[in-house]
Design a protein around this motif. Structure first.
Motif, mmCIF file in Angstrom:
data_model
loop_
_atom_site.group_PDB
_atom_site.id
_atom_site.type_symbol
_atom_site.label_atom_id
_atom_site.label_comp_id
_atom_site.label_asym_id
_atom_site.label_seq_id
_atom_site.Cartn_x
_atom_site.Cartn_y
_atom_site.Cartn_z
ATOM 1 N N SER A 81 45.301 44.936 46.173
ATOM 2 C CA SER A 81 44.330 44.890 45.119
ATOM 3 C C SER A 81 43.701 43.564 45.155
ATOM 4 O O SER A 81 42.246 43.539 44.932
ATOM 5 C CB SER A 81 44.865 45.347 43.715
ATOM 6 O OG SER A 81 45.692 44.232 43.252
ATOM 7 N N GLU A 82 44.528 42.524 44.984
ATOM 8 C CA GLU A 82 43.834 41.319 45.245
ATOM 9 C C GLU A 82 42.775 41.093 46.283
ATOM 10 O O GLU A 82 41.688 40.533 46.066
ATOM 11 C CB GLU A 82 44.760 40.202 45.383
ATOM 12 C CG GLU A 82 45.319 39.752 43.701
ATOM 13 C CD GLU A 82 44.450 38.896 42.950
ATOM 14 O OE1 GLU A 82 43.458 38.514 43.354
ATOM 15 O OE2 GLU A 82 45.014 38.894 41.806
ATOM 16 N N HIS B 61 43.375 39.249 37.215
ATOM 17 C CA HIS B 61 43.392 38.153 35.971
ATOM 18 C C HIS B 61 44.041 36.973 36.310
ATOM 19 O O HIS B 61 44.911 36.330 35.606
ATOM 20 C CB HIS B 61 44.020 38.817 34.806
ATOM 21 C CG HIS B 61 43.303 38.467 33.472
ATOM 22 N ND1 HIS B 61 42.183 38.504 33.182
ATOM 23 C CD2 HIS B 61 44.223 38.028 32.389
ATOM 24 C CE1 HIS B 61 41.822 37.965 32.114
ATOM 25 N NE2 HIS B 61 43.075 37.701 31.507
ATOM 26 N N THR B 62 43.934 36.485 37.278
ATOM 27 C CA THR B 62 44.449 35.057 37.872
ATOM 28 C C THR B 62 43.307 34.143 37.627
ATOM 29 O O THR B 62 42.345 34.324 38.135
ATOM 30 C CB THR B 62 44.971 34.990 39.141
ATOM 31 O OG1 THR B 62 46.026 35.879 39.602
ATOM 32 C CG2 THR B 62 45.607 33.854 39.678
ATOM 33 N N ARG C 189 33.787 41.842 44.998
ATOM 34 C CA ARG C 189 33.342 42.567 43.967
ATOM 35 C C ARG C 189 33.574 42.157 42.736
ATOM 36 O O ARG C 189 34.516 41.470 42.481
ATOM 37 C CB ARG C 189 33.400 44.111 43.770
ATOM 38 C CG ARG C 189 34.904 44.293 43.982
ATOM 39 C CD ARG C 189 35.272 45.847 43.639
ATOM 40 N NE ARG C 189 34.790 45.992 42.691
ATOM 41 C CZ ARG C 189 34.172 47.209 42.200
ATOM 42 N NH1 ARG C 189 33.920 48.138 43.176
ATOM 43 N NH2 ARG C 189 33.510 47.630 40.963
ATOM 44 N N PRO C 190 32.499 42.201 41.625
ATOM 45 C CA PRO C 190 32.744 41.758 40.163
ATOM 46 C C PRO C 190 33.889 42.485 39.467
ATOM 47 O O PRO C 190 34.335 43.488 40.015
ATOM 48 C CB PRO C 190 31.294 42.221 39.349
ATOM 49 C CG PRO C 190 30.653 42.866 40.510
ATOM 50 C CD PRO C 190 31.148 42.811 41.612
ATOM 51 N N ARG C 191 34.349 42.191 38.610
ATOM 52 C CA ARG C 191 35.610 42.527 37.710
ATOM 53 C C ARG C 191 35.322 43.946 37.191
ATOM 54 O O ARG C 191 34.142 44.161 36.959
ATOM 55 C CB ARG C 191 36.362 41.600 36.982
ATOM 56 C CG ARG C 191 36.889 40.438 37.754
ATOM 57 C CD ARG C 191 37.493 39.600 36.744
ATOM 58 N NE ARG C 191 36.630 38.538 35.798
ATOM 59 C CZ ARG C 191 36.632 38.632 34.382
ATOM 60 N NH1 ARG C 191 37.510 39.371 34.047
ATOM 61 N NH2 ARG C 191 35.524 38.193 33.984
ATOM 62 N N PHE C 192 36.256 44.556 36.532
ATOM 63 C CA PHE C 192 36.273 45.773 36.152
ATOM 64 C C PHE C 192 36.148 45.824 34.599
ATOM 65 O O PHE C 192 36.785 44.960 33.996
ATOM 66 C CB PHE C 192 37.090 46.649 36.412
ATOM 67 C CG PHE C 192 37.526 47.011 37.836
ATOM 68 C CD1 PHE C 192 38.618 46.219 38.658
ATOM 69 C CD2 PHE C 192 36.502 47.698 38.545
ATOM 70 C CE1 PHE C 192 38.512 46.455 40.053
ATOM 71 C CE2 PHE C 192 36.668 47.685 39.864
ATOM 72 C CZ PHE C 192 37.680 47.246 40.862
ATOM 73 N N MET D 74 33.009 36.846 38.299
ATOM 74 C CA MET D 74 34.082 36.166 38.386
ATOM 75 C C MET D 74 34.021 34.730 38.021
ATOM 76 O O MET D 74 35.144 34.020 37.474
ATOM 77 C CB MET D 74 34.495 36.457 39.986
ATOM 78 C CG MET D 74 34.942 37.663 40.126
ATOM 79 S SD MET D 74 35.701 37.630 42.069
ATOM 80 C CE MET D 74 36.793 39.173 41.757
ATOM 81 N N ASN E 94 48.134 45.756 38.689
ATOM 82 C CA ASN E 94 47.359 44.148 38.845
ATOM 83 C C ASN E 94 46.040 44.238 38.180
ATOM 84 O O ASN E 94 45.617 43.177 37.936
ATOM 85 C CB ASN E 94 47.457 43.922 40.205
ATOM 86 C CG ASN E 94 46.915 42.647 40.748
ATOM 87 O OD1 ASN E 94 47.605 41.751 39.978
ATOM 88 N ND2 ASN E 94 46.094 41.946 41.618
ATOM 89 N N LEU E 95 45.464 45.260 38.042
ATOM 90 C CA LEU E 95 44.406 45.341 37.476
ATOM 91 C C LEU E 95 44.437 45.584 35.983
ATOM 92 O O LEU E 95 43.312 45.485 35.204
ATOM 93 C CB LEU E 95 43.362 46.633 37.851
ATOM 94 C CG LEU E 95 43.020 46.487 39.227
ATOM 95 C CD1 LEU E 95 42.244 47.635 39.780
ATOM 96 C CD2 LEU E 95 42.172 45.389 39.568
ATOM 97 N N VAL F 285 37.770 33.658 37.420
ATOM 98 C CA VAL F 285 38.680 34.659 37.058
ATOM 99 C C VAL F 285 38.694 35.721 38.117
ATOM 100 O O VAL F 285 37.641 36.398 38.520
ATOM 101 C CB VAL F 285 38.565 35.266 35.761
ATOM 102 C CG1 VAL F 285 39.700 36.365 35.558
ATOM 103 C CG2 VAL F 285 38.604 34.333 34.915
ATOM 104 N N THR F 286 40.073 36.192 38.784
ATOM 105 C CA THR F 286 39.922 37.009 39.779
ATOM 106 C C THR F 286 40.089 38.749 39.100
ATOM 107 O O THR F 286 40.707 38.458 37.953
ATOM 108 C CB THR F 286 41.269 36.789 40.865
ATOM 109 O OG1 THR F 286 42.427 37.037 40.057
ATOM 110 C CG2 THR F 286 41.219 35.525 41.154
ATOM 111 N N ALA F 287 40.170 39.432 40.042
ATOM 112 C CA ALA F 287 40.231 41.125 39.317
ATOM 113 C C ALA F 287 41.768 41.054 38.815
ATOM 114 O O ALA F 287 41.845 41.833 37.860
ATOM 115 C CB ALA F 287 40.133 41.881 40.469
ATOM 116 N N LEU G 206 33.111 31.875 35.953
ATOM 117 C CA LEU G 206 32.678 31.905 34.505
ATOM 118 C C LEU G 206 31.906 30.579 34.269
ATOM 119 O O LEU G 206 31.745 30.129 32.992
ATOM 120 C CB LEU G 206 33.577 31.912 33.464
ATOM 121 C CG LEU G 206 34.517 33.261 33.378
ATOM 122 C CD1 LEU G 206 35.722 33.296 32.590
ATOM 123 C CD2 LEU G 206 33.508 34.485 33.200
ATOM 124 N N THR H 143 39.570 43.361 46.012
ATOM 125 C CA THR H 143 38.566 43.212 44.820
ATOM 126 C C THR H 143 37.940 41.940 45.063
ATOM 127 O O THR H 143 37.036 41.454 44.065
ATOM 128 C CB THR H 143 39.491 43.199 43.389
ATOM 129 O OG1 THR H 143 40.381 42.567 43.372
ATOM 130 C CG2 THR H 143 39.833 44.703 43.301
#
Lengths: 173, 135
Positions: free
Chosen positions: A49-50, B77-78, A56-59, B56, A148-149, B73-75, B58, A53
């Motif tokens: 997943s890391e 949440h790190t 692309r931008p976050r969800f 991502m 993870n998301l 920030v990564t997807a 900020l 992703t």
């Protein structure tokens, strides 16, 4: 980060993993073998997943994350997209893949099916049980990606009609 | 070229998994602790801001005297957080993207437990080299 490996290697490795865990490590304890395989899938899903992703931008919400799994993630891992997505808008999603790649070479002999049918579990034959062992790994992957998301969930698989495979995701509210 | 810069990576359970002083100025004991304190205090601001946008990077989320905190920030949440005194936003964004790629490589290591400290000296060397290059 883009080297390639023959697909037969992946198939053989998955078969061997299931054979080892259900035949040698946890022989006669299919539930433990299933949990172990699912945990491996969880870690793999976490890592993948890391990786996928990154660009692309976050969800912004759950549906976006599920759509990411159906389209981008499934294309990266299985080279095709999910064919059908259903939801009840209350936290349950059903992802249907009409030709699941890792099961595309599994065949069940219908004649041996009738002979070995266990009378105590009328709904499930031994062949179906054997095939379901192969589905714990992809279920674990999906669970790892969603966790993870930020979406804790439980994932189960349904193989009432091969090669169509449905994954049921229940989001823990 | 930033004179002071402190970089930390905070995992999704709010535990720092990597920290490094990457500035080019001489290290001082009290300054290092102050930098960590500022970064940890900025975590609350990041938490609120992360939900408002789907980007991502900020940019700068907090400031202290003339030091600025920038966050990526990564997807999963790190949070990659950098405390610096420079104004070079593009350089910082490139730095974050390269460190993100290095972090993914660490994650792909099957022997690495996600959420534990990153102890690889290789990673450390590369991060410091990237800091010298972009900051």
């Amino acid at each position: 980060m883009g080297r390639e490996v023959a697909e037969s290697c992946v198939d053989t490795m998955l078969m061997e993993m299931v054979a080892m865990y259900s035949g040698r490590f946890y022989a006669n304890k299919p539930e433990l073998a299933a949990r172990r395989i699912e945990a491996i899938g969880y870690q793999v899903g976490h890592q993948l997943s890391e990786r996928y992703t990154m660009e692309r931008p976050r969800f912004s919400d759950h549906l976006e994350a599920i759509k990411f799994i159906c389209k981008d993630f499934w294309s990266e891992v299985f080279k095709k997209q999910i064919d059908n997505l259903k939801t009840n808008h209350r936290g349950t999603f059903v992802l249907q893949d009409n030709k699941f790649r890792w099961l595309s070479r599994v065949s069940i002999d219908p004649s041996s099916d009738k002979e070995t049918e266990d009378p105590s579990t009328p709904g499930e034959s031994k062949a179906a049980q054997a095939v379901s062992m192969y589905l714990y790994f992809p279920c674990g992957i999906i669970r790892g990606v969603l966790s993870n998301l930020g979406i804790p969930c439980a994932v189960s698989a349904d193989i009432s009609s091969l090669p169509t495979c449905s994954f049921v995701i229940r989001v823990k509210a | 070229m930033a004179n002071t810069a402190c970089f930390i990576i905070v995992g999704r359970n709010d535990i720092p998994i990597y920290e490094a002083e990457v500035g080019s100025a001489a290290k001082r004991e009290d300054a290092a602790q102050l930098h960590q304190f500022i970064l940890h205090a900025a975590l609350d601001v990041v938490q609120d801001l992360a939900w408002t946008t789907s980007a991502m990077f900020l940019k700068s989320v907090d400031r202290f005297n003339d030091l600025v905190v920038s966050v990526y920030v990564t997807a999963g949440h790190t949070r990659l957080m950098l405390l610096h005194d420079s104004r070079n936003e593009d350089g910082i964004k490139s730095f974050f993207q390269e460190v993100h790629e290095l972090y993914i490589k660490i994650l792909l290591n099957p022997l690495y437990l996600p959420g534990s400290r990153i102890t690889s000296t290789h990673f450390d060397t590369k991060v410091r080299a990237l800091a010298r290059k972009y900051l």
